[in-house]
Design a protein around this motif. Structure first.
Motif: not given
Length: 403
Positions: A53-66
Motif C-alpha cells: 500500500s501507498g498513500r493513494i492506492g495499493s500495488t500488487p508485488v510478485r515475489w519470486l521465492v527461492s
C-alpha cells in the motif's frame, strides 16, 4: 538465539518439505501463493503475491521465492546455488526476490541482494528469511500448528520444557518430600542421580565432594550398610544438610531409609535434632518411632525439639477447664482461668521422653449463693506437673499442688 533444528525437514526430493513449509507460511501471512513448476535443474520456486500500500492506492508485488534447505551441510547459501536472480525474476514476471533458507545467505550473495535492492535504474526488492527469522516466526503463536506439523521433535521438546517449567512452579509451593515424589515421575533417574554428585551438592570443598560421591551410590543404589554412618559423620554439618535436602528432593524413598538408619545409629545430638526434624516431613515417621530416637538425646536437644509443643499444651486453658484440679474447683462456684505460665520446664530421656514443669494458674472466681453472692476474687495456684510429648499434644501423668 537458539534456532529450530531444520534437519527435521527431511524429504525426497530434497527440500520439498521445506518448500511446503514456506508455502504454508506465505498463506498464513495472507499472500497469494503459486508454484513456478520444475525447471531443467529439477528445482521449482514459489511465487508470493502481496499488495503493498501507498498513500493513494495499493500495488500488487510478485515475489519470486527461492527455497534452499542446507540443514544437512549447514553451509551458507552461495551465489552459484541461486543463479541469476535478475533473469529468474524477469522470467516469471516478478518484481521482488525472497530467499528462504534453513541456514543463512553467504557474504557474496548477501552483497548481491543488497545491490539489487539499491539499484535505482533496475531495482528489485530483496528479502532473506534465514534460520533466525524463520525460527522467530515459527515459535510465535500464529504458526503454532505449523511447528507441530513440520517439527514434531521440536514440538515435543517445547512440551517437555513447558512441563518442566510447570513442575518447577509447583515445586516452589509444596514440601520437599512432595517435590521428590513429583520428580520421581517426571525427571529421569539418570538426571536425578547426576544431581547428587559432590560437585553439585557441595561445590565449596573438594574433600567433602569425595565423601558425597561415595555416599550417593550407597544411598541410591545399594542396601544400606553400617559403613554409611561413619562416612556421614565425616561430612561437615552444612554439607550433610545440603546432601539430605538434595536426596529428599530427588529420591525421597531412599532419603527416608538412610535418614532413619542414621538417626537410629548416630550419637551426635546436633545431628539427631536435625534428623528428627527432617524425618518429621515423612508421613511414615510415627510418633512412637520418633520417641524411640529422641529418648537418646540430651536434655538440651530435647528442649529444642519439644519445648514449644509442651508449653503450648500446658497453657491450653481448655485442657484445664475440662479437668480442673480439686483446689481450683473448690475455690468458687464460677471459675475462669485467666492466665497460665510455665516455669522450670525440664526434659529427660532414657526409656522415654518425659518432662516436668512448674505451672502457675491465675484464676478468677465468684459464687452466686445468698442474696448478693460473693464478688469476683482472683487467686494464683502453683502446681508441679509431669508428663510426656504425645505427637502434637502433651499427656500429663501427674499434677501436684504446691500452694
Amino acid at each position: 538465539m537458539a534456532t529450530l533444528d531444520f534437519s527435521e525437514l527431511s524429504s525426497k526430493p530434497v527440500g520439498e518439505t521445506f518448500e511446503g513449509l514456506i508455502r504454508m507460511v506465505g498463506e498464513r501471512l495472507g499472500v497469494t501463493v503459486s508454484w513456478t513448476g520444475r525447471g531443467a535443474d529439477q528445482g521449482r520456486d514459489l511465487v508470493f503475491v502481496e499488495a503493498q500500500s501507498g498513500r493513494i492506492g495499493s500495488t500488487p508485488v510478485r515475489w519470486l521465492v527461492s527455497c534452499k534447505d542446507n540443514s544437512k551441510s549447514n553451509q551458507a547459501v552461495s551465489e552459484q546455488e541461486v543463479g541469476s536472480i535478475v533473469d529468474k525474476v524477469r522470467q516469471h514476471g516478478c518484481d521482488a526476490f525472497l530467499l528462504a533458507t534453513t541456514t543463512t545467505a553467504g557474504t557474496a550473495l548477501k552483497a548481491k541482494l543488497d545491490a539489487l535492492a539499491s539499484n535505482e535504474r533496475d531495482r528489485i526488492q530483496t528479502k532473506v528469511w534465514d534460520r533466525f527469522e524463520l525460527t522467530r516466526m515459527l515459535l510465535s503463536d500464529q504458526f503454532a500448528d505449523l511447528l507441530r506439523q513440520f517439527f514434531p521433535k521440536q514440538n515435543a521438546q517445547n512440551a517437555v520444557r513447558e512441563l518442566d517449567a510447570a513442575r518447577q512452579k509447583v515445586e516452589a509451593s509444596v514440601p520437599r518430600q512432595v517435590v521428590g515424589a513429583i520428580r520421581r515421575h517426571l525427571v529421569p533417574h539418570s538426571e536425578r542421580y547426576a544431581s547428587l554428585t559432590g560437585a553439585a551438592v557441595w561445590p565449596h570443598d573438594a574433600d567433602q565432594q569425595k565423601i558425597i560421591d561415595q555416599l550417593r551410590a550407597i544411598i541410591v543404589n545399594r542396601p544400606l550398610s553400617p559403613l554409611i554412618v561413619p562416612r556421614l559423620d565425616e561430612l561437615h554439618f552444612d554439607a550433610f544438610l545440603a546432601l539430605a535436602d538434595r536426596v529428599i528432593r530427588t529420591f525421597p524413598t531412599q532419603a527416608y531409609d538412610y535418614l532413619l538408619s542414621y538417626a537410629q545409629t548416630t550419637t551426635d545430638n546436633s545431628r539427631l535434632f536435625n534428623l528428627i526434624e527432617l524425618l518429621r516431613e515423612f508421613d511414615q515417621f510415627s510418633d512412637d518411632l520418633e520417641q524411640s530416637i529422641a529418648a537418646r538425646c540430651d536434655e538440651e536437644t530435647l528442649w529444642d525439639l519439644y519445648h514449644e509443643t509442651v508449653e503450648e499444651g500446658l497453657t491450653d486453658t481448655s485442657y484445664w477447664d475440662a479437668d480442673l484440679p480439686s483446689e481450683i474447683a473448690q475455690f468458687h462456684q464460677n471459675i475462669e482461668i485467666v492466665n497460665i505460665e510455665v516455669d522450670d520446664l525440664q526434659f529427660s530421656g532414657g526409656d522415654a521422653v518425659t518432662f516436668s514443669a512448674t505451672l502457675r494458674l491465675d484464676v478468677s472466681g465468684s459464687t452466686d449463693e445468698g442474696e448478693h453472692g460473693y464478688p469476683t476474687e482472683q487467686k494464683s495456684f502453683l502446681y508441679k506437673v509431669s508428663g510426656y510429648p504425645d505427637g502434637a499434644r502433651v499427656s500429663i501423668d501427674d499434677v501436684k499442688f504446691r500452694y
